[in-house]
Design a protein around this motif. Structure first.
Motif, short mmCIF file in Angstrom:
data_model
loop_
_atom_site.label_atom_id
_atom_site.label_comp_id
_atom_site.label_asym_id
_atom_site.label_seq_id
_atom_site.Cartn_x
_atom_site.Cartn_y
_atom_site.Cartn_z
N VAL A 127 0.85 -1.20 0.00
CA VAL A 127 0.00 0.00 0.00
C VAL A 127 0.88 1.24 0.00
N ASP A 128 1.89 1.24 0.85
CA ASP A 128 2.82 2.38 0.89
C ASP A 128 3.52 2.56 -0.45
N LEU A 129 3.97 1.46 -1.05
CA LEU A 129 4.69 1.52 -2.33
C LEU A 129 3.82 2.12 -3.43
N VAL A 130 2.58 1.66 -3.51
CA VAL A 130 1.67 2.17 -4.55
C VAL A 130 1.34 3.63 -4.30
N ARG A 131 1.05 3.99 -3.06
CA ARG A 131 0.71 5.38 -2.75
C ARG A 131 1.87 6.32 -3.03
N ILE A 132 3.05 5.95 -2.62
CA ILE A 132 4.21 6.82 -2.84
C ILE A 132 4.51 6.95 -4.33
N THR A 133 4.39 5.85 -5.06
CA THR A 133 4.66 5.90 -6.50
C THR A 133 3.63 6.75 -7.22
N TYR A 134 2.34 6.46 -7.01
CA TYR A 134 1.29 7.14 -7.77
C TYR A 134 0.95 8.53 -7.27
N TYR A 135 1.07 8.78 -5.99
CA TYR A 135 0.66 10.07 -5.45
C TYR A 135 1.81 11.05 -5.22
N VAL A 136 3.04 10.55 -5.19
CA VAL A 136 4.18 11.45 -4.95
C VAL A 136 5.12 11.46 -6.15
N LEU A 137 5.68 10.29 -6.51
CA LEU A 137 6.74 10.26 -7.52
C LEU A 137 6.25 10.53 -8.94
N VAL A 138 5.13 9.94 -9.33
CA VAL A 138 4.64 10.16 -10.70
C VAL A 138 4.25 11.63 -10.91
N PRO A 139 3.42 12.22 -10.03
CA PRO A 139 3.09 13.64 -10.27
C PRO A 139 4.32 14.56 -10.24
N LEU A 140 5.22 14.33 -9.29
CA LEU A 140 6.41 15.18 -9.24
C LEU A 140 7.29 15.00 -10.47
N SER A 141 7.42 13.76 -10.95
CA SER A 141 8.26 13.53 -12.13
C SER A 141 7.63 14.15 -13.38
N VAL A 142 6.31 14.13 -13.48
CA VAL A 142 5.65 14.79 -14.61
C VAL A 142 5.91 16.29 -14.55
N PHE A 143 5.76 16.88 -13.37
CA PHE A 143 5.99 18.31 -13.19
C PHE A 143 7.44 18.67 -13.55
N VAL A 144 8.39 17.91 -13.05
CA VAL A 144 9.81 18.18 -13.32
C VAL A 144 10.12 17.97 -14.80
N ALA A 145 9.54 16.93 -15.42
CA ALA A 145 9.77 16.67 -16.85
C ALA A 145 9.24 17.82 -17.70
N VAL A 146 8.06 18.34 -17.36
CA VAL A 146 7.51 19.48 -18.10
C VAL A 146 8.41 20.70 -17.93
N PHE A 147 8.93 20.90 -16.71
CA PHE A 147 9.88 22.00 -16.49
C PHE A 147 11.12 21.80 -17.35
N PHE A 148 11.67 20.58 -17.37
CA PHE A 148 12.84 20.31 -18.20
C PHE A 148 12.55 20.57 -19.68
N LEU A 149 11.36 20.16 -20.13
CA LEU A 149 10.98 20.42 -21.53
C LEU A 149 10.93 21.91 -21.81
#
Length: 150
Positions: free
Chosen positions: A89-111
């Motif tokens: 549960v922790d793994l899924v929550r951290i991946t989907y609610y923290v890492l994926v949104p942050l990585s999308v935000f950072v990737a858009v900034f990098f773009l």
């Protein structure tokens, strides 16, 4: 995947498969959560290898670290509880609610800053001094985003 990348798709630079020793080194570095790299990813790995083999590991490695930290904090704070939580549960929550949104935000900034995100062959440019410079292409913005967060 990385040992057979020469026969897999999305390999515009025709990168050869990596030797077993390097593949083992890469696997061990992610499994041990060290993310140690003894190679330049864009010089050794194809875009397909980076997107499939390494992206999963780039997300799981920091997520597992978060899970361990959460279990440790729960163990320290909770005096009466005998359970430290559910790892999955922790793994899924951290991946989907923290890492994926942050990585999308950072990737858009990098773009927005000009970091490439494509499947093109590397660009060979002529410098003012007359030398040839290789400008790396590929899915760099998305890969660098999760690597930086990890």
């Amino acid at each position: 995947i990385i040992m057979n990348q020469d026969v897999l798709p999305i390999n515009p630079e025709h990168m050869p498969g990596v030797p077993f020793s390097l593949a083992l080194n890469i696997a061990v570095s992610f499994v041990t959560n060290t993310d140690w790299q003894c190679y330049a990813g864009e010089a050794v790995l194809s875009a397909f290898s980076q997107m499939t083999a390494l992206t999963v590991q780039n997300f799981l490695s920091p997520a597992i670290g978060f899970c361990v930290a959460a279990a440790l904090m729960r163990g320290i704070v909770s005096k009466k509880e005998t359970k430290l939580g559910n790892f999955w549960v922790d793994l899924v929550r951290i991946t989907y609610y923290v890492l994926v949104p942050l990585s999308v935000f950072v990737a858009v900034f990098f773009l927005s800053e000009g970091v490439p995100q494509n499947f093109s062959e590397y660009t060979h440019a002529l410098t003012i001094e007359g030398d040839t410079q290789i400008i790396v292409q590929g899915p760099l913005a998305s890969q660098e985003a999760i690597k930086a967060l990890g």
